[in-house]
Every structure is written in C-alpha cells, then in structure tokens.
Design a protein around this motif. Structure first.
Motif, PDB file in Angstrom:
ATOM      1  N   ASN A 251       0.824  -1.209   0.000  1.00 45.88           N
ATOM      2  CA  ASN A 251       0.000   0.000   0.000  1.00 45.88           C
ATOM      3  C   ASN A 251       0.856   1.256   0.000  1.00 45.88           C
ATOM      4  O   ASN A 251       0.614   2.203  -0.754  1.00 45.88           O
ATOM      5  CB  ASN A 251      -0.908   0.001   1.229  1.00 45.88           C
ATOM      6  N   TYR A 252       1.874   1.261   0.873  1.00 53.32           N
ATOM      7  CA  TYR A 252       2.728   2.438   0.993  1.00 53.32           C
ATOM      8  C   TYR A 252       3.493   2.706  -0.311  1.00 53.32           C
ATOM      9  O   TYR A 252       3.628   3.864  -0.738  1.00 53.32           O
ATOM     10  CB  TYR A 252       3.716   2.263   2.142  1.00 53.32           C
ATOM     11  N   ASN A 255       1.267   4.195  -2.775  1.00 52.79           N
ATOM     12  CA  ASN A 255       1.054   5.627  -2.514  1.00 52.79           C
ATOM     13  C   ASN A 255       2.152   6.488  -3.143  1.00 52.79           C
ATOM     14  O   ASN A 255       1.879   7.582  -3.663  1.00 52.79           O
ATOM     15  CB  ASN A 255       1.018   5.887  -1.005  1.00 52.79           C
ATOM     16  N   LYS A 258       1.633   6.621  -6.895  1.00 51.70           N
ATOM     17  CA  LYS A 258       0.469   7.475  -7.173  1.00 51.70           C
ATOM     18  C   LYS A 258       0.880   8.949  -7.100  1.00 51.70           C
ATOM     19  O   LYS A 258       0.488   9.762  -7.950  1.00 51.70           O
ATOM     20  CB  LYS A 258      -0.646   7.182  -6.179  1.00 51.70           C
ATOM     21  N   ARG A 259       1.690   9.271  -6.101  1.00 51.55           N
ATOM     22  CA  ARG A 259       2.161  10.653  -5.939  1.00 51.55           C
ATOM     23  C   ARG A 259       3.013  11.073  -7.142  1.00 51.55           C
ATOM     24  O   ARG A 259       2.994  12.234  -7.549  1.00 51.55           O
ATOM     25  CB  ARG A 259       2.971  10.770  -4.647  1.00 51.55           C
ATOM     26  N   TYR A 270      -1.782  -1.748  -5.130  1.00 54.21           N
ATOM     27  CA  TYR A 270      -2.982  -1.747  -4.294  1.00 54.21           C
ATOM     28  C   TYR A 270      -3.757  -3.063  -4.419  1.00 54.21           C
ATOM     29  O   TYR A 270      -4.228  -3.624  -3.416  1.00 54.21           O
ATOM     30  CB  TYR A 270      -3.900  -0.579  -4.671  1.00 54.21           C
ATOM     31  N   ASN A 292      -7.742   3.580  -1.315  1.00 53.80           N
ATOM     32  CA  ASN A 292      -6.627   3.914  -2.207  1.00 53.80           C
ATOM     33  C   ASN A 292      -6.953   3.587  -3.668  1.00 53.80           C
ATOM     34  O   ASN A 292      -6.633   4.363  -4.582  1.00 53.80           O
ATOM     35  CB  ASN A 292      -5.366   3.162  -1.772  1.00 53.80           C
TER      36      ASN A 292
END
Length: 487
Positions: A251-252, A255, A258-259, A270, A292
């Motif tokens: 998940n991290y 992220n 995605k950023r 995800y 997410n």
C-alpha cells in the motif's frame, strides 16, 4: 539473470523444506509428548510457525486454551505456568478479533488475558497486553486512552529492562505522534526503534521501523528515500512471511507511485495488497486499500469503478468502526460525488470526514498526547530521582554501617582487652592465693619439722644424761685401775 533466478528459487525451496521439517518435528513431538507442560510449549511453537496462516494457528490456540484451563482447575505447583499459557491464548484471540475489526471482543479478551497475567506475575505479558489494548483504543479514535495504555506498557518494559518490548511500544506511540503532526519527534522515535530492533535481531520490528521512517520521508516529500525504506521493509516482510506487513508495504509503495503520477503502477500494488488483506481477513487493511484504489481510479477518470470501490471501503470502515478508515472513505466519496455533481451527497461525506478527522486529531487529543508525554517524562524523571535518592540513602546507610562496624570493632576490642586483663588478674590473684597457701603450708611443715627436731634433740639429750649417769666417772675409773695394778 536466469542463473540468479534459479538460485533464488532453490533458496526459497530450501527455506520451505526447512520450515516444513520444523513443523513436522513439532507435530511429531506433540503426538509423543507425555506431559501437558510440554504439549503447551509445543502448541505455542506451532502457533508461531503458522502465524501467517489464520486458517491453521487458531486450531492450535484453541487446544492451548483448553489444555491450560484443564490444568488450572487441577491446581498444583505448575498452576502459574498454565495461567501464562492461558493468558497468551486469550491474547491471540484478542489479536484475531482486532484484525477482523471486532474491537469490543478484542478488548474483552485482552482484559481477561491481562488479569490472568497479573495473577501469574507475568510482567512482560501484562506490558504486551496493555500495548494491545492501547492499539484498539487508538484505532477507535480514543487517542487519550490509547496513549494512556501505551505509556503504562512502556513503563513496565523499562522496569523489567525489556528493550524489544520498549521498541514495540515506542513504535505504537510514534504512530500516534506522527498522526498528531509532530513529524520530527516521530522520526526520532522510529530511528531509535530501528536501532533497538537491529541490536536484538527482530526482523519484523526492523521492517515496521523502516516502514515508519519511509512514511515520514514521504510526508516530507523525500520520495526516493521513502521508496528505499518501503522496499527494504517489504523485502524483510516477504523473507519472514509477514502477510499483514507485506500488504501494508504494498500500500505504501503504491502511494509513492500514485504521488509520482504512475497511477496504473500504484493500482497494481494496491490490488496485490487487497488480495492479501482479503486472504487474511484484515478488515482495517481492506478498508484502507479500497479507499486507495477508489482514489486512484477517480484520478484516472474512472468514476463508476471508483465509486464501487469507495462504497465498499465505506461499508467495511463502518463495519469495523475505525474513524481513520471512515475519514478516508468519506474523503474519497466526497470527491467522487463532487465530480458527479451530486452536491448533497458530497456535503454529507464532507461533514462525516470533518467529524471523523476532529475525533482523531483535535486540540484535545493533541493536548492529551502532550500531557501523556509530559506525564511519562515526569514519572520517568521521578523514577530516576527516586533511584538516585535510594542510592544516596544506601550510600549513607553503608557509611553509617561502616562507622557502626568500626565502633563495634573498637568496643569489641576494648571489651576483649578488658576481659583479657580480668582473666590475667584472676589468674595472678589465683596464683598469689595458691602461692600464699603453699607458703603457709611450707611454714607449717617447717614448724612441724622444727618441733620434731626439738623433740628428737630433747630425747637425745635425755638419753645422753641417762647414759652419763650410768657410766663411772674418769676419776673413779682411774682409782679402779690403780687398785688392779697393785694386785
């Protein structure tokens, strides 16, 4: 590359083979065990081996629970041993309930476990359970209660000198500090945790600390450093088979991508995370990952699909009742409804988001966090002061005892000297008395001798006088001789 891949496959197979052999050995040992204490220890080890497989280890945990309860009822000298085993089995049930989002059941079993551990005198177990209870309250949004239990746990770990336990609890506190916006303090905590976990060789703890550090770097916009720490954490979690940790790291990492605008790559991570969370029925992780996915799909413009995942995420979040998950789901739904021009629904989600956010992070909770930190620092300083005061008292007592000892030695020496003088005086007196007595005896004997000598002399003199009286005188003897010559 093919050779490297073959080596990795071979190592994985060897690792699996080694693990299977360990499990087979434990099962055989359980079958042949003659004593219940041995059975409990083996069951505990089997739970640890199967920890990542929630379909298996609860069966062994139930056996551990029943076996412990039976032996506790029987009493005996091993009652405390079985109390500890029972407490840990109850703790495991609490962990499962918490992972499934059943907070009331988790608290029920954690508190039962803590009471039993207190009865058994298991301070380490009490500290672990206090930390578990704190995590439940924290997830429910009750930050004040969560911190209270965390700091209680930390104090016990410090008292018993358990560095590993201290690091685990510090990790929980660091997460709260981070959520309250004190990023720098949280980073210091995670770095300290990483140091401790590295010293004790706790791979799971190292992975968690790396994840925490990665989160802080991500918050600071240091994407490369964040991704580096997340990948390190993921590699360790894959190595030890920590499925929950793997899902969290995926998940991290998602992220971060995605950023950086790599939406599809983020979605791949995800979905991998979602699959693992569904396998282990980690509802908190499911809710977080669904949010997410919904967010990423919304950015891709796939509003219909995003809404499906967002609604599922909200349903799961409400089911477990964790404000953080509800807040995330509400924020995504608000954005989707806005894009769909559903302003009424968007406003409702906005209100829910604000409500949940304020319940997690407001002035009261921030004050509570600061208060708990200050209270902990004060209590720690007070403990140090008490320890120093105790040390000073012990030092003074040692000096007093040494002085007292010296005085006792002097008094003893003087008393011993006096006693020796008295003994010597007694000996001299006794000797003088004996000498006088002997002298008197000698004088008496001498007197007796003198008297006897006098008597003897008197007798001689008397006898001599008698003899002299019977012997004729010289003149007479001469006359007689003259007469005889004439004849």
């Amino acid at each position: 590359m093919r050779k490297i891949a073959l080596i990795f496959i071979l190592l994985f197979q060897l690792n699996s083979f080694g693990q299977n052999r360990t499990i087979d050995s434990l099962k055989l040992a359980l079958k042949n065990a003659k004593h219940d204490t041995t059975r409990c220890s083996i069951l505990y080890s089997l739970i640890d081996e199967y920890w990542s497989d929630e379909k298996v280890w609860p069966k062994y945990n139930e056996q551990l629970k029943l076996l412990s309860e039976k032996n506790i009822l029987n009493g005996g000298s091993l009652k405390k041993v079985y109390l500890k085993h029972l407490a840990y089995s109850l703790n495991y049930i609490g962990i499962t309930a918490n992972n499934h989002g059943d907070a009331p059941r988790a608290l029920e079993y954690y508190k039962k476990a803590m009471n039993i551990m207190e009865e058994a005198g298991d301070r380490e177990g009490v500290a672990i359970t206090l930390s578990n209870i704190g995590r439940v309250y924290k997830n429910q949004g009750n930050i004040t209660m969560g911190l209270e239990y965390y700091y209680k746990s930390l104090m016990i770990f410090e008292e018993i000198g358990d560095k590993d336990g201290m690091a685990n609890t510090l990790n929980n506190i660091a997460v709260v500090i981070y959520s309250q916006g004190d990023i720098q303090k949280a980073l210091v905590c995670f770095q300290e945790i990483l140091k401790i976990k590295s010293e004790v060789g706790d791979k799971e703890g190292i992975a968690k600390a790396l994840g925490g550090i990665g989160g802080i770097y991500a918050n600071q916009g240091k994407v490369v450093m964040a991704l580096e720490n997340y990948n390190k954490s993921l590699n360790i979690q894959q190595d030890i088979g920590d499925k929950m940790g793997i899902s969290r790291s995926l998940n991290y990492i998602g992220n971060i991508y995605k950023r950086q605008g790599e939406i599809q790559k983020a979605l791949d991570y995800y979905h991998k995370s979602l699959k693992i969370n569904e396998e282990i029925d980690n509802k908190g992780g499911i809710a977080y990952t669904l949010s997410n996915i919904a967010n990423s799909m919304m950015e891709k413009g796939e509003l219909k699909g995003a809404l499906i995942y967002a609604v599922k995420g909200m349903q799961t979040a409400k089911e477990i009742g964790y404000p953080e998950n509800v807040k995330n789901s509400a924020a995504i739904l608000k954005s989707i409804y806005q894009k769909q021009n559903k302003y009424k629904e968007a406003f409702e989600m906005y209100e829910l988001e604000i409500k949940m956010r304020d319940s997690i992070n407001n002035q009261e909770t921030q004050k509570a966090a600061i208060k708990k930190q200050m209270q902990y620092t004060y209590e720690k300083q007070e403990e140090v002061a008490k320890a120093e005061h105790k040390k000073e008292l012990e030092k003074q007592q040692a000096v007093a005892e040494e002085k007292n000892t010296r005085q006792n030695i002097i008094i003893g020496s003087v008393a011993m000297g006096l006693l020796l003088v008295l003994i010597f005086a007694g000996y001299v007196f006794k000797t003088l008395k004996a000498t006088r007595k002997q002298k008197a005896l000698i004088e008496h004997k001498n007197k007796e001798i003198e008297e006897k000598q006098k008597e003897i002399l008197d007798s001689i003199q008397y006898a001599r006088r008698i003899q002299m009286a019977q012997i004729p005188s010289e003149k007479r003897v001469g006359n007689i001789l003259q007469r005889l010559k004439k004849c």
